[in-house]
Design a protein around this motif. Structure first.
Motif, PDB file in Angstrom:
ATOM      1  N   ASP A 195       0.828  -1.215   0.000  1.00  0.00           N
ATOM      2  CA  ASP A 195       0.000   0.000   0.000  1.00  0.00           C
ATOM      3  C   ASP A 195       0.863   1.266   0.000  1.00  0.00           C
ATOM      4  O   ASP A 195       0.691   2.169   0.828  1.00  0.00           O
ATOM      5  N   VAL A 196       1.782   1.349  -0.950  1.00  0.00           N
ATOM      6  CA  VAL A 196       2.696   2.495  -1.025  1.00  0.00           C
ATOM      7  C   VAL A 196       2.042   3.613  -1.841  1.00  0.00           C
ATOM      8  O   VAL A 196       1.570   3.393  -2.953  1.00  0.00           O
ATOM      9  N   SER A 197       2.038   4.803  -1.265  1.00  0.00           N
ATOM     10  CA  SER A 197       1.571   5.996  -1.970  1.00  0.00           C
ATOM     11  C   SER A 197       2.618   7.083  -1.807  1.00  0.00           C
ATOM     12  O   SER A 197       3.170   7.268  -0.714  1.00  0.00           O
ATOM     13  N   MET A 198       2.905   7.813  -2.867  1.00  0.00           N
ATOM     14  CA  MET A 198       3.862   8.913  -2.816  1.00  0.00           C
ATOM     15  C   MET A 198       3.596   9.855  -3.978  1.00  0.00           C
ATOM     16  O   MET A 198       2.867   9.517  -4.922  1.00  0.00           O
ATOM     17  N   LEU A 199       4.207  11.030  -3.903  1.00  0.00           N
ATOM     18  CA  LEU A 199       4.002  12.055  -4.911  1.00  0.00           C
ATOM     19  C   LEU A 199       5.301  12.804  -5.126  1.00  0.00           C
ATOM     20  O   LEU A 199       6.051  13.048  -4.177  1.00  0.00           O
ATOM     21  N   THR A 200       5.599  13.151  -6.373  1.00  0.00           N
ATOM     22  CA  THR A 200       6.750  14.003  -6.658  1.00  0.00           C
ATOM     23  C   THR A 200       6.446  14.837  -7.882  1.00  0.00           C
ATOM     24  O   THR A 200       5.593  14.465  -8.707  1.00  0.00           O
ATOM     25  N   HIS A 201       7.142  15.962  -8.004  1.00  0.00           N
ATOM     26  CA  HIS A 201       6.906  16.895  -9.101  1.00  0.00           C
ATOM     27  C   HIS A 201       8.169  17.065  -9.925  1.00  0.00           C
ATOM     28  O   HIS A 201       9.280  16.737  -9.490  1.00  0.00           O
ATOM     29  N   SER A 202       8.006  17.627 -11.091  1.00  0.00           N
ATOM     30  CA  SER A 202       9.160  17.942 -11.929  1.00  0.00           C
ATOM     31  C   SER A 202      10.044  18.954 -11.210  1.00  0.00           C
ATOM     32  O   SER A 202       9.562  19.843 -10.504  1.00  0.00           O
ATOM     33  N   GLY A 203      11.357  18.794 -11.372  1.00  0.00           N
ATOM     34  CA  GLY A 203      12.300  19.701 -10.731  1.00  0.00           C
ATOM     35  C   GLY A 203      12.606  19.372  -9.294  1.00  0.00           C
ATOM     36  O   GLY A 203      13.384  20.093  -8.651  1.00  0.00           O
ATOM     37  N   GLU A 204      12.048  18.291  -8.763  1.00  0.00           N
ATOM     38  CA  GLU A 204      12.273  17.918  -7.358  1.00  0.00           C
ATOM     39  C   GLU A 204      13.216  16.722  -7.256  1.00  0.00           C
ATOM     40  O   GLU A 204      13.272  15.884  -8.153  1.00  0.00           O
ATOM     41  N   VAL A 205      13.925  16.650  -6.131  1.00  0.00           N
ATOM     42  CA  VAL A 205      14.740  15.488  -5.786  1.00  0.00           C
ATOM     43  C   VAL A 205      14.055  14.772  -4.632  1.00  0.00           C
ATOM     44  O   VAL A 205      13.851  15.364  -3.554  1.00  0.00           O
ATOM     45  N   THR A 206      13.687  13.535  -4.868  1.00  0.00           N
ATOM     46  CA  THR A 206      13.021  12.715  -3.846  1.00  0.00           C
ATOM     47  C   THR A 206      13.940  11.591  -3.436  1.00  0.00           C
ATOM     48  O   THR A 206      14.457  10.865  -4.296  1.00  0.00           O
ATOM     49  N   ALA A 207      14.154  11.435  -2.138  1.00  0.00           N
ATOM     50  CA  ALA A 207      15.002  10.363  -1.615  1.00  0.00           C
ATOM     51  C   ALA A 207      14.136   9.281  -0.991  1.00  0.00           C
ATOM     52  O   ALA A 207      13.260   9.579  -0.161  1.00  0.00           O
ATOM     53  N   ILE A 208      14.374   8.044  -1.393  1.00  0.00           N
ATOM     54  CA  ILE A 208      13.706   6.894  -0.780  1.00  0.00           C
ATOM     55  C   ILE A 208      14.687   6.299   0.220  1.00  0.00           C
ATOM     56  O   ILE A 208      15.757   5.806  -0.165  1.00  0.00           O
ATOM     57  N   LEU A 209      14.338   6.351   1.490  1.00  0.00           N
ATOM     58  CA  LEU A 209      15.236   5.918   2.555  1.00  0.00           C
ATOM     59  C   LEU A 209      14.696   4.670   3.221  1.00  0.00           C
ATOM     60  O   LEU A 209      13.484   4.494   3.369  1.00  0.00           O
ATOM     61  N   GLY A 210      15.611   3.823   3.630  1.00  0.00           N
ATOM     62  CA  GLY A 210      15.216   2.593   4.318  1.00  0.00           C
ATOM     63  C   GLY A 210      16.421   1.695   4.473  1.00  0.00           C
ATOM     64  O   GLY A 210      17.409   1.819   3.742  1.00  0.00           O
ATOM     65  N   SER A 211      16.344   0.796   5.441  1.00  0.00           N
ATOM     66  CA  SER A 211      17.433  -0.150   5.641  1.00  0.00           C
ATOM     67  C   SER A 211      17.393  -1.218   4.556  1.00  0.00           C
ATOM     68  O   SER A 211      16.481  -1.258   3.727  1.00  0.00           O
ATOM     69  N   LYS A 212      18.391  -2.086   4.562  1.00  0.00           N
ATOM     70  CA  LYS A 212      18.459  -3.154   3.566  1.00  0.00           C
ATOM     71  C   LYS A 212      17.236  -4.057   3.697  1.00  0.00           C
ATOM     72  O   LYS A 212      16.877  -4.489   4.787  1.00  0.00           O
ATOM     73  N   GLY A 213      16.597  -4.344   2.559  1.00  0.00           N
ATOM     74  CA  GLY A 213      15.414  -5.193   2.562  1.00  0.00           C
ATOM     75  C   GLY A 213      14.125  -4.441   2.792  1.00  0.00           C
ATOM     76  O   GLY A 213      13.062  -5.061   2.927  1.00  0.00           O
ATOM     77  N   SER A 214      14.184  -3.118   2.792  1.00  0.00           N
ATOM     78  CA  SER A 214      12.971  -2.334   3.048  1.00  0.00           C
ATOM     79  C   SER A 214      12.104  -2.189   1.800  1.00  0.00           C
ATOM     80  O   SER A 214      10.935  -1.810   1.907  1.00  0.00           O
ATOM     81  N   GLY A 215      12.667  -2.453   0.608  1.00  0.00           N
ATOM     82  CA  GLY A 215      11.889  -2.376  -0.625  1.00  0.00           C
ATOM     83  C   GLY A 215      12.242  -1.186  -1.494  1.00  0.00           C
ATOM     84  O   GLY A 215      11.484  -0.853  -2.419  1.00  0.00           O
ATOM     85  N   LYS A 216      13.398  -0.559  -1.236  1.00  0.00           N
ATOM     86  CA  LYS A 216      13.778   0.635  -2.016  1.00  0.00           C
ATOM     87  C   LYS A 216      13.957   0.297  -3.490  1.00  0.00           C
ATOM     88  O   LYS A 216      13.410   0.966  -4.365  1.00  0.00           O
ATOM     89  N   ARG A 217      14.757  -0.719  -3.774  1.00  0.00           N
ATOM     90  CA  ARG A 217      15.015  -1.084  -5.176  1.00  0.00           C
ATOM     91  C   ARG A 217      13.748  -1.577  -5.844  1.00  0.00           C
ATOM     92  O   ARG A 217      13.504  -1.291  -7.028  1.00  0.00           O
TER      93      ARG A 217
END
Length: 640
Positions: free
Chosen positions: A40-62
């Motif tokens: 149930d992941v929801s997120m939002l980003t806009h043009s011109g923005e830098v968004t960082a996905i943070l989490g420990s190993k195995g959190s689902g970043k990749r």
């Protein structure tokens, strides 16, 4: 056409996949352990923005990057400007940079960017290359080989290869991994500037964010075991967690503090249970209150948009242009004075002639006595075997980087394996032609009359067909086998089988069972070996050769028929009355009868034609082989 101001939105995304590594058999049979990776992941980003996905190993970043890139199946909605983002649209307008991207080792920084696959060319591309190098602080190393770059310079170059194509969304997997603090700051600051300058939405993953990159991150997403703990503007991060009872202590790095807060504590069972309950509460809290925070303040966002952004460069170039660019890549990587270029040039041109020069040293003193039948047959055998094995060695050493780059770029939908092989063959065939003809000229005077130019050309052509066949065989094996040593062993093992079976040197065809004899017809070696042996031993030179200076074999025919006229010792000394007798013994079946030179199996045009038919056939076979879709667990290992 996407405008200059756009939004990427993920709504209630779920993704299931492999959660534990499995062995080859488990992957093949589908027995690997799977589970829900993103929940149930929801997120939002806009043009011109830098968004960082943070989490420990195995959190689902990749996994989240793969979902956005539409490379794995998922449930939920991924919307670009309110319209579902499909895989083809992502390939045409966006980009994903893997942490383990490998560039071609023989190129400089400027050449790598100039030879990237883009729609633009000429002056426009040259200007874009200079601009990107300046933006990524690479201008001072423009002529430096990629193998001599620092980790930071290499990462920036990998980013530049995609940035030059002007993507509207750029996904980066751990761009600061294993970089020192100064270079981490440099990379993130450059990405922030590029996002605002080009109006690109940049989404990157980080495992250990530093406090000094905080000002460059417009948004942040915290993941824990696939759940979202927070997703929204970084400027709201402290206020949000403070409002729910988790204020950041003074002098603490807020990015790292809340990352630790979003990580399961496994140091003891009690802490594991406690941290799990705490994270579950944080996830539920954000689901209830995070919708407004995730949207952010659009007024502040609007000031970073570049109103003049026109997305022209990205997309897939035409097929002929792709082949031309791939062809230029290989040529440029060879024709340079850098270490890699000299290595490629020497292996392609000089390795085979050096081997043949060694053969010349050992066989040059051979005289035309009875033992010349075995000696010159051995020289033919060694020439063929050396051509096969050196071709395999060269291909294993030189083709690997192009194969790896192909598997990475093919995932972007840029070109197929057939395009890569066509460009490779356009470069490789002239080199193999030159080196085999030079090599053949070294040993041919030992085997035949050098004044017979046509015979020498035929001899060299057959060796060339051996080189091509072995090269294409190695390319086929390397489609599945990543490790060069293993690929070489497999190729050599296969080659040894058909050399032992069909060369006619290690064992005469007369000694084969009928099914083995007919099996030789399925090998390239049979036709090449028969052609060369017939060309050499049909010469009048090999009629009634003496055993030595003091013992001739002029009456060998009658001696063979009347064994009482000569003792057993002398008979064995004068074994072959002519080259025809030698060929009959080595290359005919048990029930052979008739004139060997009139037999279809010894027809020179037929054997030469079939030799090249094998080489051409395996080239065409490889074109189709590289179009076959492979399982992900095979192709992924080439990209890592």
């Amino acid at each position: 056409m996407i405008g200059s101001d756009y939004t990427l939105e993920l709504c209630n995304v779920f993704h299931s996949g492999q959660v534990e590594p499995g062995n080859f058999f488990q992957r093949l049979t589908g027995g690997v352990k799977t589970g829900i990776i993103l929940k149930d992941v929801s997120m939002l980003t806009h043009s011109g923005e830098v968004t960082a996905i943070l989490g420990s190993k195995g959190s689902g970043k990749r996994a989240l990057l793969d979902v956005i890139a539409r490379r794995v199946p998922c449930k939920g909605h991924i919307l670009l400007e309110g319209v579902p983002l499909e895989e083809e649209q992502f390939r045409n307008t966006c980009a994903l940079v893997r942490h383990s991207t490998r560039l071609l080792p023989g190129l400089s920084v400027q050449q790598t960017l100039a030879l990237s696959l883009t729609k633009i060319s000429g002056y426009l591309k040259s200007s874009k290359v200079k601009q990107v190098m300046a933006d990524l602080a690479l201008s001072q190393v423009a002529h430096k080989c990629v193998t001599n770059l620092t980790k930071s310079e290499y990462r920036r170059l990998v980013i530049g290869v995609q940035l030059i194509r002007d993507p509207i969304i750029l996904l980066l997997d751990e761009p600061t991994w294993d970089l020192d603090p100064l270079n981490t700051y440099l990379v993130i600051s450059i990405l922030s500037n590029a996002a605002k300058k080009y109006g690109t939405a940049i989404i990157l993953t980080m495992e250990k964010p530093r406090s000094d990159v905080f000002p460059f991150l417009d948004r942040v997403v915290y993941l824990c075991l696939g759940d979202v703990v927070y997703a929204g503007p970084t400027r709201n991060l402290l206020d949000y967690f403070g409002s729910i009872g988790f204020p950041c202590p003074q002098l603490e790095n807020p990015l790292m503090y809340y990352l630790c807060l979003s990580t399961v504590d496994r140091r003891s069972r009690e802490r594991f249970i406690e941290s799990n309950h705490q994270i579950a509460a944080l996830v539920e809290k954000f689901k209830l209150e995070g919708q407004g925070i995730m949207q952010g303040n659009m007024t502040e966002h609007s000031r970073i948009i570049n109103p003049n952004k026109i997305q022209m460069n990205y997309g897939k170039p035409s097929g002929m242009r792709i082949i031309w660019m791939l062809y230029l890549r290989i040529l440029v990587s060879i024709f340079n004075l850098k270490k890699n270029g000299l290595k490629q040039m020497s292996m392609r041109l000089f390795s085979l002639p050096i081997y043949f020069l060694i053969l010349w040293v050992f066989y040059n003193e051979a005289q035309d006595f009875q033992r010349a039948f075995i000696t010159k047959s051995g020289l033919i055998f060694n020439a063929m075997v050396g051509t096969y094995f050196i071709s395999i060695m060269n291909t294993i050493c030189l083709y690997g980087p192009y194969r790896t780059r192909y598997y990475q770029e093919a995932q972007e939908g840029l070109y197929s394996g057939a395009s890569l092989l066509l460009s490779w063959n356009l470069v490789s065939l002239p080199f193999s032609f030159i080196t085999t003809f030079i090599s053949a000229a070294i040993i041919y005077p030992i085997l035949g009359d050098i004044s017979e130019t046509l015979d020498y050309i035929y001899f060299a052509l057959v060796l060339w067909s051996c080189y091509i066949f072995a090269e294409q065989q190695a390319i086929a094996i390397m489609m599945f086998v990543k490790n060069g040593l293993i690929a070489a062993i497999v190729n050599i093992y296969i080659t040894c089988i058909y050399i032992m079976l069909a060369s006619g040197v290690l064992r005469s065809y007369k000694g084969f069972e009928e099914w083995l004899y007919y099996l030789t017809y399925t090998t390239h070696t049979r036709y090449a070996s028969v052609f060369i042996h017939r060309s050499v031993f049909r010469q009048p030179t090999f009629n009634i050769l003496p055993y030595s200076n003091s013992e001739n074999c002029t009456t060998i025919t009658s001696l063979i028929q009347t064994s009482s006229s000569m003792n057993a010792n002398s008979n064995s000394n004068c074994r072959y009355a002519s080259g025809k007798a030698f060929l009959t013994e080595r290359f005919t079946s048990k029930n052979f009868g008739g004139d060997i030179y009139q037999a279809g199996d010894f027809n020179p045009e037929f054997n030469l034609g079939i030799s090249f038919a094998f080489s051409l056939g395996i080239m065409i076979f490889n074109k189709f082989l590289y179009l076959i879709p492979l399982p992900g667990y095979i192709t992924d290992k080439f990209r890592e």
